[in-house]
Design a protein around this motif. Structure first.
Motif: not given
Length: 252
Positions: A4, A7, A9, A26, A80-81, A83, A129, A131, A133, A233-234
């Motif tokens: 990651l 990235r 998050a 992460l 990018d991520i 949660v 990319y 994600r 979650v 997230c992988h």
């Protein structure tokens, strides 16, 4: 290998419990983490435990607060991520449940997911990319006594997860939900205290009741939830989309 690396998050409710464990997991694989929540002092203390982490105050129920927090997060790099972990719970028999309490749960658990996902959307869609979650619950997959308002909120989160995954199926963004049974957190502690207060049971008996809902007869650990989030997230998890993954020890 830091899969990651590069990235960024954002983790809401990042100061304690599942949120903090997820941020640590992460970050361990290279992500730059942003911890959001209402208690800035607690967030800053948590961020100090993670190399390069940032703490940003945010009330997920307030659109203006969310917009300001995510603008600040984006200024440090594209998100990018996301949660969506911020959440609350309470126990109340339905005949004693008033509308204010019902709305309080929905405002955090449902509206918060909506506000934060909207705020991160431009960044998430802006690259190769992305994600999302959502931390839901087994209460989003089945019912339970005294938690009709909580079940309603988590069913909504699971439904939103599946809908967005379908809507964004042609993009580079995946949306999934993690649905744990009782996790050893402050939220479980509140449930234990409620059981003790309402039934007169001992602490050990109350814990056993919660653990008994899991065939493994145990409370889930925050690190186990965080590991599932990391897997989603992988980069190799791209084909997993619109899923509500139950972490319940094999409950039917």
């Amino acid at each position: 290998m830091s899969v990651l690396k590069g990235r960024r998050a954002v983790i809401t409710g990042g100061g304690t419990g599942i949120g903090l464990a997820t941020a640590k997991r992460l970050a361990a694989d290279g992500a730059s983490t942003v911890l959001m929540g209402r208690n800035l002092e607690r967030l800053e203390k948590a961020a100090a435990e993670i190399d390069g982490a940032t703490a940003i105050q945010c009330d997920v129920t307030d659109q203006a607060s969310v917009a300001a927090a995510f603008a600040k997060a984006s200024a440090g790099g594209k998100i990018d991520i996301l949660v969506n972990n911020a959440g609350i719970a309470s126990g109340r028999p339905f005949h004693k449940l008033d509308y204010d309490e019902f709305r309080r749960i929905q405002n955090v658990n449902v509206d918060g997911v909506f506000h934060c996902t909207k705020a991160a959307l431009k960044d998430l869609m802006g690259g190769d990319y992305g994600r999302v979650v959502n931390i839901a619950s087994v209460a989003g997959l089945r019912g339970g006594p005294y938690i009709s308002h909580y079940c309603a909120s988590k069913h909504a989160v699971v439904g939103m997860t599946k809908a967005l995954a379908a809507e964004w199926g042609q993009t580079k963004v995946t949306v999934n939900a993690v649905c744990p049974a009782y996790v050893e957190t402050d939220m479980a502690e509140n449930a234990i205290n409620t059981i003790m207060s309402n039934t007169g049971r001992t602490r050990e008996q109350a814990i056993a009741e919660l653990a008994g809902m899991n065939p493994q007869k145990r409370l889930i650990q925050v690190e186990e939830v965080a590991e599932c989030v990391f897997w989603l997230c992988h980069p190799n998890s791209f084909t997993v989309n619109g899923k509500a993954i139950s972490l319940d020890g094999g409950a039917p």
